[in-house]
Design an enzyme around this catalytic site. Structure first.
Site, mmCIF file in Angstrom:
data_model
loop_
_atom_site.group_PDB
_atom_site.id
_atom_site.type_symbol
_atom_site.label_atom_id
_atom_site.label_comp_id
_atom_site.label_asym_id
_atom_site.label_seq_id
_atom_site.Cartn_x
_atom_site.Cartn_y
_atom_site.Cartn_z
ATOM 1 N N ARG A 147 -2.157 -6.274 -8.338
ATOM 2 C CA ARG A 147 -1.148 -7.088 -7.946
ATOM 3 C C ARG A 147 -1.345 -8.328 -8.975
ATOM 4 O O ARG A 147 -2.345 -8.667 -9.273
ATOM 5 C CB ARG A 147 -1.327 -7.586 -6.631
ATOM 6 C CG ARG A 147 -0.835 -6.775 -5.345
ATOM 7 C CD ARG A 147 -1.608 -7.472 -4.287
ATOM 8 N NE ARG A 147 -2.978 -7.697 -4.233
ATOM 9 C CZ ARG A 147 -3.889 -7.816 -3.191
ATOM 10 N NH1 ARG A 147 -3.141 -8.019 -2.005
ATOM 11 N NH2 ARG A 147 -5.010 -8.197 -3.455
ATOM 12 N N SER A 150 -3.194 -7.848 2.965
ATOM 13 C CA SER A 150 -3.358 -7.696 4.647
ATOM 14 C C SER A 150 -4.032 -9.048 5.056
ATOM 15 O O SER A 150 -3.699 -9.160 6.271
ATOM 16 C CB SER A 150 -4.461 -6.566 4.652
ATOM 17 O OG SER A 150 -4.140 -5.234 4.114
ATOM 18 N N HIS A 169 0.762 -1.143 0.082
ATOM 19 C CA HIS A 169 0.233 -0.059 -0.028
ATOM 20 C C HIS A 169 1.016 1.350 0.033
ATOM 21 O O HIS A 169 0.560 2.105 -0.855
ATOM 22 C CB HIS A 169 -0.822 0.168 1.079
ATOM 23 C CG HIS A 169 -1.806 -0.974 1.502
ATOM 24 N ND1 HIS A 169 -2.001 -1.802 2.466
ATOM 25 C CD2 HIS A 169 -2.882 -1.402 0.520
ATOM 26 C CE1 HIS A 169 -2.885 -2.532 2.567
ATOM 27 N NE2 HIS A 169 -3.535 -2.526 1.331
ATOM 28 N N LYS A 197 -17.220 -4.549 11.347
ATOM 29 C CA LYS A 197 -17.431 -5.936 12.178
ATOM 30 C C LYS A 197 -16.571 -7.086 11.697
ATOM 31 O O LYS A 197 -16.251 -7.993 12.522
ATOM 32 C CB LYS A 197 -18.843 -5.996 12.299
ATOM 33 C CG LYS A 197 -19.556 -6.165 10.882
ATOM 34 C CD LYS A 197 -20.987 -6.796 11.225
ATOM 35 C CE LYS A 197 -21.848 -6.773 9.928
ATOM 36 N NZ LYS A 197 -22.175 -5.642 9.230
#
Ligand code: PNS
Length: 166
Positions: free
Chosen positions: A94, A132, A21, A45
């Site tokens: 990517r 991530s 990032h 959440k």
């Protein structure tokens, strides 16, 4: 003051921010007068980190770079782009895995707000397989993510993994 055309929005969930990032953010800043990093709130959440923490980690990682601003948003990305005066949405691509998903989002965003362009930047090869999700998984099982995320994020992930292991 940067002109409207030179403001770009880089939106994402950044849960957490990683070096892929940051590579895109810094390279985007070379092309645009101001880069607004938009951290989406509405996945909270399912997120490992609350939005305030994701924003704080990004701010710490980009502090040394003028012209980069980190903000959170909810609702549509194109509406947030309008609010911050961005005519361009920057996305990183990517390898092959992002293409279809990103193409769908770019087409929908174009339909919603035709005046806003999506610009794709190829992720640098050393970060081509970084995500991530992988960072969270490796860290949760005690693996090292050093060199893949900023040091403060690595420390934060380590603390979170130790708490979860209790
Ligand atoms: O980091 P991510 O998860 O790939 O980011 C996805 C993000 C936040 C860019 C996307 O989910 C998004 O734009 N969400 C905001 C809601 C929205 O505008 N949805 C329609 C997109 S076509």
């Amino acid at each position: 003051m940067a002109s409207t055309a030179s403001v770009a929005l880089y939106p994402g969930s950044f849960d957490p921010v990683h070096n892929g990032h940051l590579d895109i953010i810094v390279r985007a800043r070379h092309m645009f007068g101001r880069v607004v990093v938009g951290v989406v709130t509405n996945l909270d959440k399912h997120a490992l980190f609350p939005v305030d923490d994701r924003v704080a980690m990004l701010r710490a990682a980009t502090r040394a770079h003028p012209g980069i601003e980190v903000r959170c948003f909810d609702g549509l990305t194109v509406e947030f782009a309008r609010r911050v005066g961005a005519r361009v949405i920057v996305k990183g691509l990517r390898a092959m895995m992002d293409f279809e998903y990103e193409l769908k989002m770019a087409a929908m965003n174009k339909r919603l707000r035709p005046e806003i362009e999506t610009v794709f930047m190829m992720t640098s090869p050393e970060f081509a397989y970084l995500s991530s999700t992988l960072i969270r998984e490796v860290s949760a099982f005690g693996g090292s993510v050093a060199g893949l995320v900023p040091p403060s994020v690595a420390r934060r992930l380590g603390r979170t993994a130790r708490l979860q292991a209790r």
